[in-house]
Design an enzyme around this catalytic site. Structure first.
Site, short mmCIF file in Angstrom:
data_model
loop_
_atom_site.label_atom_id
_atom_site.label_comp_id
_atom_site.label_asym_id
_atom_site.label_seq_id
_atom_site.Cartn_x
_atom_site.Cartn_y
_atom_site.Cartn_z
N ASP A 143 0.85 -1.20 0.00
CA ASP A 143 0.00 0.00 0.00
C ASP A 143 0.88 1.24 0.00
OD1 ASP A 143 -2.45 -1.38 0.10
OD2 ASP A 143 -2.32 -1.60 2.27
N ASP A 177 -7.21 -1.31 -4.32
CA ASP A 177 -8.22 -0.90 -3.35
C ASP A 177 -9.13 0.18 -3.93
OD1 ASP A 177 -7.05 -2.62 -1.48
OD2 ASP A 177 -5.74 -1.05 -0.71
#
Length: 200
Positions: A143, A177
């Site tokens: 991420d 995401d």
């Protein structure tokens, strides 16, 4: 929307997702941050693959999560194919394609990254390392997007959180995401259009 166009959307999102993750993994050490704006930063973290960094306890929690996602991808793929075959709404097909791309993007990290890269602790990882950091199905999801729009102490009169330090928005996420969230958002916001013509 044709199956070809939907597939191209999936591939495009996957390419952007994986290129951005590999770049971060091979150019940042874990926890490194670059401030683009005060409210937008590139901040490299890794997680087990669940939303908000949640973890399934136990030795096989991570494996269970990855296998569950793989099974889910087959279901989502069938949903996409069936929706195209029935010529359902482009809103629905676009949403499914985005959710599928995001799911596959994070699965790639979980399945392969553990055996491709070495760890990123106090160093920049290298691809196809002699000593990878994990095993098959036990990779960490990369991420990097962080939007701390507001940070400070909340007023003391607020119940529960009063006087505590608070950051809005404190989630750190990736392209996959974003794709999943956008797909779900389309299904919620354009619900009537997305499911127009669907069978009861």
């Amino acid at each position: 929307m044709s199956l070809k166009k939907a597939s191209l959307l999936v591939v495009l999102v996957l390419l952007i997702d994986q290129i951005s993750k590999i770049y971060i993994k091979t150019n940042f050490y874990l926890g490194e941050e670059v401030k683009v704006f005060e409210w937008f930063r590139i901040h490299f973290i890794e997680n087990e693959g669940m939303a908000w960094g949640a973890v399934i306890p136990g030795d096989y929690g991570k494996l269970f999560l990855t296998l569950f996602r793989i099974v889910a991808v087959f279901g989502i793929s069938w949903w996409l194919w069936d929706s195209v075959r029935k010529k359902l709404s482009n809103f629905l097909i676009t949403a499914i394609a985005l959710i599928l791309a995001g799911a596959v993007g994070n699965i790639i990290d979980s399945v392969f990254y553990g055996v491709i890269f070495n760890d990123s602790y106090n160093q920049v990882a290298t691809a196809f390392a002699a000593e990878p950091y994990g095993t098959w199905f036990y990779g960490e999801v990369v991420d990097m997007f962080y939007f701390p729009i507001w940070e400070g102490n909340l007023p003391s009169w607020l119940p529960v959180w009063g006087g505590k330090h608070f950051t809005f928005f404190n989630a750190i996420f990736n392209v996959a995401d974003v794709a999943i969230s956008t797909g779900v958002g389309i299904l919620i916001v354009f619900n009537k259009r997305a499911f127009a013509g669907s069978e009861e």
